[in-house]
Design an enzyme around this catalytic site. Structure first.
Site, PDB file in Angstrom:
ATOM      1  N   ASP A 172       0.883  -1.160   0.000  1.00 49.83           N
ATOM      2  CA  ASP A 172       0.000   0.000   0.000  1.00 49.83           C
ATOM      3  C   ASP A 172       0.927   1.217   0.000  1.00 49.83           C
ATOM      4  OD1 ASP A 172      -1.582   2.159   0.648  1.00 49.83           O
ATOM      5  OD2 ASP A 172      -2.548   1.179   2.355  1.00 49.83           O
ATOM      6  N   ASP A 179      -5.645   7.509  -5.407  1.00 50.17           N
ATOM      7  CA  ASP A 179      -5.902   8.927  -5.104  1.00 50.17           C
ATOM      8  C   ASP A 179      -6.727   9.038  -3.818  1.00 50.17           C
ATOM      9  OD1 ASP A 179      -6.064  11.658  -5.432  1.00 50.17           O
ATOM     10  OD2 ASP A 179      -7.363  11.610  -7.196  1.00 50.17           O
ATOM     11  N   VAL A 188      -8.637   2.709 -12.878  1.00 48.37           N
ATOM     12  CA  VAL A 188      -9.846   3.324 -13.451  1.00 48.37           C
ATOM     13  C   VAL A 188      -9.606   3.782 -14.899  1.00 48.37           C
ATOM     14  CG1 VAL A 188     -11.422   5.291 -13.208  1.00 48.37           C
ATOM     15  CG2 VAL A 188     -10.646   4.091 -11.184  1.00 48.37           C
TER      16      VAL A 188
HETATM   17  N1  AR6 Z   1      -1.310   1.608  -3.049  1.00 49.69           N
HETATM   18  C1  AR6 Z   1      -0.731   1.276  -4.241  1.00 49.69           C
HETATM   19  N2  AR6 Z   1      -1.443   1.093  -5.377  1.00 49.69           N
HETATM   20  C2  AR6 Z   1      -2.784   1.253  -5.299  1.00 49.69           C
HETATM   21  C3  AR6 Z   1      -3.461   1.613  -4.104  1.00 49.69           C
HETATM   22  C4  AR6 Z   1      -2.655   1.800  -2.945  1.00 49.69           C
HETATM   23  N3  AR6 Z   1      -3.184   2.135  -1.770  1.00 49.69           N
HETATM   24  N4  AR6 Z   1      -4.795   1.696  -4.377  1.00 49.69           N
HETATM   25  C5  AR6 Z   1      -4.945   1.382  -5.677  1.00 49.69           C
HETATM   26  N5  AR6 Z   1      -3.754   1.117  -6.242  1.00 49.69           N
HETATM   27  P1  AR6 Z   1      -6.143   4.029 -10.036  1.00 49.69           P
HETATM   28  P2  AR6 Z   1      -5.693   5.526 -12.552  1.00 49.69           P
HETATM   29  C6  AR6 Z   1      -3.412   0.755  -7.631  1.00 49.69           C
HETATM   30  O1  AR6 Z   1      -7.502   3.636 -10.487  1.00 49.69           O
HETATM   31  O2  AR6 Z   1      -5.957   4.312 -13.366  1.00 49.69           O
HETATM   32  C7  AR6 Z   1      -8.928   8.068  -9.395  1.00 49.69           C
HETATM   33  O3  AR6 Z   1     -10.290   8.166  -9.126  1.00 49.69           O
HETATM   34  C8  AR6 Z   1      -4.499   0.191  -8.498  1.00 49.69           C
HETATM   35  O4  AR6 Z   1      -4.701  -1.206  -8.197  1.00 49.69           O
HETATM   36  O5  AR6 Z   1      -5.977   4.482  -8.638  1.00 49.69           O
HETATM   37  O6  AR6 Z   1      -4.514   6.382 -12.892  1.00 49.69           O
HETATM   38  C9  AR6 Z   1      -8.290   9.393  -9.756  1.00 49.69           C
HETATM   39  O7  AR6 Z   1      -8.902  10.467  -9.068  1.00 49.69           O
HETATM   40  C10 AR6 Z   1      -3.888   0.382  -9.882  1.00 49.69           C
HETATM   41  O8  AR6 Z   1      -2.928  -0.636 -10.134  1.00 49.69           O
HETATM   42  O9  AR6 Z   1      -5.534   5.230 -10.970  1.00 49.69           O
HETATM   43  C11 AR6 Z   1      -8.534   9.476 -11.228  1.00 49.69           C
HETATM   44  O10 AR6 Z   1      -9.810   9.968 -11.519  1.00 49.69           O
HETATM   45  C12 AR6 Z   1      -3.125   1.709  -9.733  1.00 49.69           C
HETATM   46  O11 AR6 Z   1      -3.054   1.938  -8.317  1.00 49.69           O
HETATM   47  C13 AR6 Z   1      -8.427   8.049 -11.678  1.00 49.69           C
HETATM   48  O12 AR6 Z   1      -8.750   7.245 -10.547  1.00 49.69           O
HETATM   49  C14 AR6 Z   1      -3.783   2.903 -10.394  1.00 49.69           C
HETATM   50  O13 AR6 Z   1      -5.185   2.790 -10.336  1.00 49.69           O
HETATM   51  C15 AR6 Z   1      -7.020   7.699 -12.102  1.00 49.69           C
HETATM   52  O14 AR6 Z   1      -7.004   6.397 -12.618  1.00 49.69           O
END
Ligand code: AR6
Length: 173
Positions: free
Chosen positions: A12, A36, A122
């Site tokens: 995390d 985020d 996302v």
């Molecule tokens: N630690 C590490 N990695 C994580 C964590 C964590 N705590 N939580 C999730 N991930 P995403 P994006 C991973 O969707 O695709 C947001 O709403 C997750 O499994 O967080 O760039 C923003 O506000 C995945 O592998 O980011 C934007 O609107 C990675 O982090 C949008 O999502 C990125 O997934 C950005 O989408």
């Protein structure tokens, strides 16, 4: 060969005691889901206050704030591209994200940075392709020399961890 070490871990990102963690944000910089949301929850409301003054961020660019209640001292908010089949310059924009984050960290003289897998949640960027861009951009940046001593790629899932490790192994051959 650069002297900076690269670590690929499953964790995390909000728990990492590094100089800076990278947030996969959106252009508003006003929080969201995924990593985020986790970063804003762990950092506390002061992070949103600081972000409010930044006037958003363009896709491919990045802005730095304090880390507040996080163990990390700073957060770099980077906005990755939304995947749309690869015809909207997504590869270049994702590469820009990594380069701009590394440049900001280097300009601040920081020694350790942790990235999440930007755009692959996302925003649906295919993991193999995103992982290759993350690693090649980073390796290229490090060749120039930098204050950074450690770059951590933080994977959330087993599959992402495997993908990063396998891609890094192939690039290091
Ligand atoms: N630690 C590490 N990695 C994580 C964590 C964590 N705590 N939580 C999730 N991930 P995403 P994006 C991973 O969707 O695709 C947001 O709403 C997750 O499994 O967080 O760039 C923003 O506000 C995945 O592998 O980011 C934007 O609107 C990675 O982090 C949008 O999502 C990125 O997934 C950005 O989408």
């Amino acid at each position: 060969m650069s002297k900076t070490s690269i670590e690929i871990i499953q964790a995390d990102i909000t728990a990492l005691p590094v100089d800076v963690i990278v947030n996969a944000a959106n252009r508003s910089l006003m929080g969201g889901g995924g990593v985020d949301g986790a970063i804003h929850r762990a950092a506390g409301p002061q992070l949103l206050e600081e972000c409010r003054g930044l006037n958003g961020c363009m896709t491919g660019e990045a802005k730095m704030t304090s880390g507040y209640n996080l163990p990390a001292r700073h957060v770099i908010h980077a906005v990755g591209p939304v995947w749309d089949g690869g015809k909207r310059d997504e590869d270049r924009l994702l590469g820009n994200c990594y380069r701009n984050c590394l440049r900001l960290a280097d300009q601040a003289g920081l020694t350790s940075i942790a990235f999440p897998s930007i755009s692959t949640g996302v925003y649906r960027f295919p993991i193999e392709r995103a992982c290759h861009i993350a690693l090649t951009e980073t390796l290229r940046f490090l060749e120039q020399g930098t204050s950074l001593e450690k770059v951590i790629f933080t994977c959330f899932s087993d599959q992402d961890l495997q993908c990063y490790r396998e891609t890094y192994r192939r690039l290091s051959l």
